[in-house]
Write an enzyme that holds these catalytic residues in place. Structure first.
Site, mmCIF file in Angstrom:
data_model
loop_
_atom_site.group_PDB
_atom_site.id
_atom_site.type_symbol
_atom_site.label_atom_id
_atom_site.label_comp_id
_atom_site.label_asym_id
_atom_site.label_seq_id
_atom_site.Cartn_x
_atom_site.Cartn_y
_atom_site.Cartn_z
ATOM 1 N N THR A 70 55.086 22.814 34.704
ATOM 2 C CA THR A 70 53.831 23.955 36.089
ATOM 3 C C THR A 70 54.468 25.527 35.984
ATOM 4 O O THR A 70 54.708 26.949 35.989
ATOM 5 C CB THR A 70 52.750 23.814 36.647
ATOM 6 O OG1 THR A 70 51.664 22.830 35.236
ATOM 7 C CG2 THR A 70 52.099 25.259 37.078
ATOM 8 N N CYS A 321 34.221 19.449 31.262
ATOM 9 C CA CYS A 321 32.675 18.769 31.133
ATOM 10 C C CYS A 321 32.471 18.139 32.312
ATOM 11 O O CYS A 321 33.203 17.142 31.842
ATOM 12 C CB CYS A 321 32.149 19.695 29.755
ATOM 13 S SG CYS A 321 30.587 19.491 29.857
#
Length: 377
Positions: A70, A321
């Site tokens: 990252t 989700c």
């Protein structure tokens, strides 16, 4: 427990463990100092840098080590945009880039820049013609495209994108986090990022490679470490372990990659045969060898992963989700595919055929029970 979440992090490779233990004794000193123990640490750091550079198709002086993949992405994106401000402030990305790229794009926009997102087809592959059109716009300073998607495994047309970028005079940042150590790095990149724990190295080591001639300026306060690109004390033992793991993975990947790909083919074929109302996602051919993703209609993803955990499988979802957020993955949304009950199976080095057999044996009943609890039969 069968570990089937290698796309998140690959278990530490034995070669990395051996190198790490040896380097803890040999590479603990500050490599920036001049005394003997420090020089030994410096030699170990530079030897590891050379190995990683060779395996990724870079020069040693183009490679820097970061604290994560990252951080490498953030430095690569924001540093290149900062270095090329005179060329323009427009950024181009695909719709399915890792969140690290998209968050860097948000930071760029908050600072007054612009960003354009190029869509993908139902397999998750970026539209190469649309990508070329986007990078050709006046004022484009940087384009970003991953080698392969981290959620569905689809390979991206990086070399086509690189040709378009070269024609437009725009550098291309390639996020190779999922493919480094598994597949050859495509040619044509200007900035390359990767993460060691994806190929069996230790967590906490990222790679940032910047081609000679690419304008780049650190978005951080200047620091003397890592060619003034990355601040902070280098973790020499972890870097040595990362290099050892990458070397070992590259040597064994021809055989292991083919074996994992055959197991993935089996999962892709058997899951829709055994479980009704399932959509297998991503390109069935032009894909990473170890990732397969599918979605189950009428099933909550969180419940499915919890039940698989109880059955002895460590598996993640390509979707964020959950019952509480109802927020699907940006990758699955961009592809226009089913997001309910999403499961990403990613096979680690050494996984057994028996683990795959057992997974295929327990999955149908788990899905049936979850659907029955919701009144779906």
């Amino acid at each position: 427990m069968a570990y089937l979440d290698a796309a998140s992090t690959e278990p530490l490779h034995p070669a990395a463990r051996d190198a790490l233990l040896a380097a803890i004794d040999a590479g603990w000193a500050d490599p920036a100092r001049l005394y003997g123990t420090a020089r030994r640490a410096q030699m170990l750091l530079e030897h590891s840098r050379g190995e990683v550079a060779e395996l990724l198709g870079a020069r040693p002086d183009e490679v820097s080590f970061t604290s994560s993949g990252t951080q490498a992405v953030h430095l690569g994106v924001l540093g290149t945009l900062r270095g090329r401000r005179r060329a323009g402030r427009h950024l181009v990305t695909s719709a399915v880039e890792h969140s690290a790229v998209l968050h860097a794009a948000e930071t760029h926009e908050a600072d007054g820049g612009t960003a354009e997102v190029v869509g993908v087809d139902i397999l998750g592959r970026v539209d190469a013609a649309a990508f070329a059109e986007a990078v050709a716009r006046p004022g484009t300073a940087l384009a970003c495209l991953q080698t392969a998607n981290h959620e569905v495994g689809t390979l991206q047309p990086v070399e086509e994108a690189a040709e378009a970028c070269a024609a437009a005079g725009v550098p291309l940042l390639v996020d190779a986090a999922q493919s480094a150590g598994r597949l050859p790095i495509p040619a044509g990149w200007s900035v390359l990022t990767a993460s060691a724990h994806k190929w069996g190295g230790p967590a906490g080591v990222g790679v940032l490679a910047i081609r000679k001639g690419t304008r780049w300026r650190s978005p951080y306060p200047e620091d003397e470490r890592e060619r003034r690109r990355v601040p902070g004390f280098e973790n020499v033992p972890a870097v040595a372990a990362a290099a050892a793991a990458l070397r070992a993975r590259a040597a064994e990947e021809a055989a292991e990659g083919a074996r994992l790909s055959a197991l993935v083919d089996r999962i892709r074929t058997e899951v829709p045969r055994l479980v009704p109302d399932v959509e297998v996602i991503g390109d069935p051919v032009r894909r990473l060898p170890h990732i397969v993703t599918f979605s189950c209609l009428y099933v909550e993803g969180e419940a499915l992963l919890t039940e698989l955990d109880k059955a002895g499988f460590a598996i993640s979802s390509g979707s964020s989700c959950t019952a509480s957020t109802l927020r699907p993955s940006h990758v699955l949304e961009a592809m226009g595919v089913l997001t309910h009950g999403n499961v990403r199976v990613s096979l680690p080095r050494g996984v057994s055929e028996g683990d795959v057999d057992r997974f295929l044996a327990v999955l149908p009943d788990i899905v049936r029970r979850i659907r029955a609890s919701l009144g779906v039969h």
